[in-house]
Write a protein that holds these residues in place. Structure first.
Motif, PDB file in Angstrom:
ATOM      1  N   GLN A  92     -53.324   1.708 -68.006  1.00 32.76           N
ATOM      2  CA  GLN A  92     -52.373   0.598 -67.950  1.00 32.76           C
ATOM      3  C   GLN A  92     -52.611  -0.260 -66.710  1.00 32.76           C
ATOM      4  O   GLN A  92     -52.474  -1.485 -66.754  1.00 32.76           O
ATOM      5  N   HIS A 122     -53.393  -4.287 -66.710  1.00 32.87           N
ATOM      6  CA  HIS A 122     -52.709  -5.289 -65.877  1.00 32.87           C
ATOM      7  C   HIS A 122     -53.736  -6.199 -65.198  1.00 32.87           C
ATOM      8  O   HIS A 122     -53.572  -7.429 -65.170  1.00 32.87           O
ATOM      9  N   TRP A 147     -46.711  -0.647 -61.689  1.00 29.47           N
ATOM     10  CA  TRP A 147     -45.490  -0.527 -62.476  1.00 29.47           C
ATOM     11  C   TRP A 147     -45.739  -0.872 -63.950  1.00 29.47           C
ATOM     12  O   TRP A 147     -46.750  -1.480 -64.295  1.00 29.47           O
ATOM     13  N   ASP A 148     -44.762  -0.475 -64.787  1.00 28.12           N
ATOM     14  CA  ASP A 148     -44.864  -0.806 -66.217  1.00 28.12           C
ATOM     15  C   ASP A 148     -44.995  -2.315 -66.408  1.00 28.12           C
ATOM     16  O   ASP A 148     -45.770  -2.776 -67.253  1.00 28.12           O
ATOM     17  N   GLN A 149     -44.226  -3.065 -65.652  1.00 29.06           N
ATOM     18  CA  GLN A 149     -44.331  -4.522 -65.649  1.00 29.06           C
ATOM     19  C   GLN A 149     -45.028  -4.941 -64.358  1.00 29.06           C
ATOM     20  O   GLN A 149     -44.482  -4.772 -63.273  1.00 29.06           O
TER      21      GLN A 149
END
Length: 312
Positions: free
Chosen positions: A265, A269, A292-294
């Motif tokens: 992930q 990004h 982070w996830d976002q």
């Protein structure tokens, strides 16, 4: 008078299908003997050829001609280094087992060779050696040049004025370090925590980013000194990209840290952030927090604004 034709027919049938007379059978050469003579003749012929080849020196391996076969990128001068090492041994007879084993031992002693397997000859003057090469995954700066580093931390031969281009992108650079690197030599092993973490990130980069994205990245500096101290307040490892861009990466992929964002992930990004640079709007940025996830992406700002942003 009428029986004579029948007897002639019977005689013809016996002559056609019956056994051959003894007189004709005694003149034949047995099949096994004929085959044996042919094999002896062939062996004599091969022996004459082999003797001629040996007399002409064609059993000597031409060590000046070396080719490394494989799919992974390797520095071109490795072939030259193997050739020079073998040539220093003197003539290598392709049919002398001891000579072949000496050649294999010389190859195994080279820093970029992890393992040597079977050694075989390719008639009449070829040599085939199964080897496992160390794969360059990053590089370190030594003086004004760069040396490649393998996944296991071994410094590899070959100096480059810039991080070498593997065909899909340049090898990332490890550093800076809190210890000098100017005296590093090929064959040295780097075993510090920051090198181990930096190599884990570099290897992960090759596994998760395609050749186009790697090429788009350009030269990357991996600073993994704080990777194991990553927290909400500590960005951990950082990637410094061309164009004065920074990626906050957190912990290295080799860390077993609960709650850490999966490394795949993090690379997604970064890939998405690179796409913004090439998009129609040309959105420029100078910092990406990929932990982070976002992801948090900061548009490019002035140095003064950056100082204020970091003191929040």
């Amino acid at each position: 008078m009428r029986a004579a034709p029948e007897r002639r027919v019977g005689q013809e049938r016996r002559a056609r299908f019956g056994r051959a007379p003894r007189a004709s059978r005694s003149g034949r050469v047995p099949t096994a003997l004929l085959l044996g003579l042919l094999l002896l003749g062939f062996a004599w012929f091969v022996g004459r050829i082999d003797s001629a080849v040996r007399a002409a020196g064609h059993h000597d391996v031409d060590t000046r001609r070396v080719r490394i076969a494989g799919r992974d990128w390797v520095p071109r001068d490795w072939e030259e280094r193997i050739a020079a090492r073998l040539t220093a041994l003197g003539p290598i007879e392709a049919r002398e087992r001891e000579a072949l084993e000496r050649a294999a031992a010389e190859i195994a002693a080279m820093p970029f060779v992890a393992h040597v397997g079977d050694v075989s000859t390719v008639w009449p003057d070829g040599l085939c050696v199964d080897v496992v090469l160390r794969r360059p995954r990053a590089c370190v700066r030594v003086g004004e040049l760069y040396l490649c580093v393998a996944e296991d931390g071994v410094v590899l031969p070959g100096a480059w004025p810039l991080p070498p281009d593997t065909g899909s992108g340049r090898l990332p650079v490890l550093g800076p370090f809190d210890w000098p690197t100017d005296e590093l030599l090929p064959g040295d092993r780097l075993d510090s925590a920051e090198v181990e973490d930096g190599l884990a990130i570099a290897t992960s980069l090759f596994e998760h980013l395609g050749p186009d994205v790697q090429d788009r990245l350009g030269i990357v500096l991996i600073d993994a000194r704080e990777a194991r101290a990553a927290s909400v307040d500590n960005p951990g490892a950082q990637l410094f990209l061309e164009g004065r861009r920074v990626v906050l990466f957190g912990r290295a992929p080799n860390a077993d840290a609960p709650g850490e964002l999966p490394v795949a992930q993090k690379w997604r990004h970064l890939e998405a952030a690179l796409e913004l640079l090439d998009g129609p709007a040309g959105e420029d940025w100078d910092l990406l927090d990929a932990r982070w996830d976002q992801a948090v992406l900061r548009p490019r700002i002035s140095p003064e604004q950056a100082d204020a942003w970091e003191t929040r």
